[in-house]
Design a protein around this motif. Structure first.
Motif, PDB file in Angstrom:
ATOM      1  N   ASP A   3     -11.131   6.264 -17.364  1.00 49.03           N
ATOM      2  CA  ASP A   3     -10.494   5.106 -16.732  1.00 49.03           C
ATOM      3  C   ASP A   3     -11.481   4.234 -15.965  1.00 49.03           C
ATOM      4  O   ASP A   3     -11.435   3.010 -16.048  1.00 49.03           O
ATOM      5  N   TRP A  23      -3.153   7.845 -21.922  1.00 51.61           N
ATOM      6  CA  TRP A  23      -2.770   8.872 -20.957  1.00 51.61           C
ATOM      7  C   TRP A  23      -1.720   9.826 -21.509  1.00 51.61           C
ATOM      8  O   TRP A  23      -1.691  10.999 -21.151  1.00 51.61           O
ATOM      9  N   ASN A  24      -0.833   9.337 -22.370  1.00 52.40           N
ATOM     10  CA  ASN A  24       0.308  10.143 -22.787  1.00 52.40           C
ATOM     11  C   ASN A  24       0.184  10.785 -24.162  1.00 52.40           C
ATOM     12  O   ASN A  24       0.937  11.691 -24.478  1.00 52.40           O
ATOM     13  N   GLU A  25      -0.738  10.320 -24.976  1.00 52.16           N
ATOM     14  CA  GLU A  25      -0.810  10.843 -26.333  1.00 52.16           C
ATOM     15  C   GLU A  25      -2.101  11.571 -26.666  1.00 52.16           C
ATOM     16  O   GLU A  25      -2.150  12.309 -27.633  1.00 52.16           O
ATOM     17  N   GLU A  52      -0.770  -2.823 -31.301  1.00 53.12           N
ATOM     18  CA  GLU A  52       0.548  -2.209 -31.107  1.00 53.12           C
ATOM     19  C   GLU A  52       0.888  -1.340 -32.320  1.00 53.12           C
ATOM     20  O   GLU A  52       0.562  -1.696 -33.452  1.00 53.12           O
ATOM     21  N   ASP A  85      -3.391   1.812 -22.117  1.00 54.94           N
ATOM     22  CA  ASP A  85      -3.575   2.854 -21.108  1.00 54.94           C
ATOM     23  C   ASP A  85      -2.450   3.886 -21.171  1.00 54.94           C
ATOM     24  O   ASP A  85      -2.697   5.084 -21.071  1.00 54.94           O
ATOM     25  N   HIS A  86      -1.229   3.422 -21.362  1.00 54.11           N
ATOM     26  CA  HIS A  86      -0.102   4.346 -21.480  1.00 54.11           C
ATOM     27  C   HIS A  86      -0.304   5.282 -22.674  1.00 54.11           C
ATOM     28  O   HIS A  86      -0.100   6.497 -22.559  1.00 54.11           O
ATOM     29  N   GLU A  87      -0.709   4.731 -23.788  1.00 49.29           N
ATOM     30  CA  GLU A  87      -0.937   5.552 -24.987  1.00 49.29           C
ATOM     31  C   GLU A  87      -2.065   6.556 -24.765  1.00 49.29           C
ATOM     32  O   GLU A  87      -1.951   7.719 -25.141  1.00 49.29           O
ATOM     33  N   SER A 105      -1.975  -2.490 -20.651  1.00 47.57           N
ATOM     34  CA  SER A 105      -1.064  -1.505 -20.053  1.00 47.57           C
ATOM     35  C   SER A 105      -0.496  -0.588 -21.137  1.00 47.57           C
ATOM     36  O   SER A 105      -0.343   0.609 -20.908  1.00 47.57           O
ATOM     37  N   HIS A 106      -0.211  -1.136 -22.326  1.00 47.20           N
ATOM     38  CA  HIS A 106       0.267  -0.313 -23.439  1.00 47.20           C
ATOM     39  C   HIS A 106      -0.831   0.638 -23.915  1.00 47.20           C
ATOM     40  O   HIS A 106      -0.571   1.813 -24.211  1.00 47.20           O
ATOM     41  N   ARG A 144     -11.723  -2.140 -24.967  1.00 43.65           N
ATOM     42  CA  ARG A 144     -10.267  -2.322 -24.951  1.00 43.65           C
ATOM     43  C   ARG A 144      -9.661  -2.796 -26.274  1.00 43.65           C
ATOM     44  O   ARG A 144      -8.748  -3.606 -26.301  1.00 43.65           O
ATOM     45  N   GLN A 175      -7.870  11.437 -19.223  1.00 39.96           N
ATOM     46  CA  GLN A 175      -8.321  10.050 -19.207  1.00 39.96           C
ATOM     47  C   GLN A 175      -8.915   9.612 -17.869  1.00 39.96           C
ATOM     48  O   GLN A 175      -9.523   8.560 -17.787  1.00 39.96           O
TER      49      GLN A 175
END
Length: 155
Positions: free
Chosen positions: A36, A25-27, A78, A21-23, A18-19, A74, A32
């Motif tokens: 996905d 999509w957002n960075e 972190e 995917d967040h990175e 989840s971290h 994957r 994406q």
């Protein structure tokens, strides 16, 4: 640091993905949604986690691509743990596990924007190949391959 072999249902893996995917999509500056659909890894029994102070801080997994090849998927560390060689630990463990499972090659896809990742893979013996399958027409993708060889008793 503790290395754990597990599966894709592991809560630590789910948290790290989840971290990741967040990175992504957002960075990243790329869409994406195209990628996905190719990043789903349900029901995998070949997941590696690294723990620091009893907390999952890095992950990676592989899935069978064909009879002699697995695809690395994957890979994630972190942010606060980066630069410590943890991604190399994950990659080494995945390759070792793939070799133990009878596979001879690993392949992977990464973004052209991930210079650090491409350098990690190149330093680990991967070479760029033609984009395969779903990545053929994706200009932001870089595909790589490595032969899993045993040298002096080690992978």
């Amino acid at each position: 640091m503790i290395i754990k072999r597990t599966n894709s249902n592991d809560q630590g893996f789910q948290l790290l993905v989840s971290h990741l995917d967040h990175e992504l999509w957002n960075e990243l500056k790329e869409d994406q949604s195209t990628y996905d659909q190719y990043n789903k890894v349900p029901d995998l029994s070949t997941v590696v986690l690294i723990y620091s102070n009893e907390r999952p801080v890095a992950c990676g997994c592989f899935k069978k691509y064909n009879d002699n090849t697995v695809e690395i998927k994957r890979m994630f560390v972190e942010k606060e743990q980066r630069g410590k060689g943890i991604s190399k630990m994950i990659l080494d463990e995945l390759e070792k596990w793939a070799k133990e499972s009878g596979f001879s090659f690993t392949i992977l896809e990464t973004s052209i924007r991930f210079k650090v990742a491409r350098t990690l893979y190149a330093n680990a013996g991967y070479h760029v190949i033609d984009n395969y399958d779903q990545y053929v027409r994706l200009e932001e993708s870089v595909c790589m391959k490595k032969e899993l060889r045993v040298v002096n008793g080690q992978l």
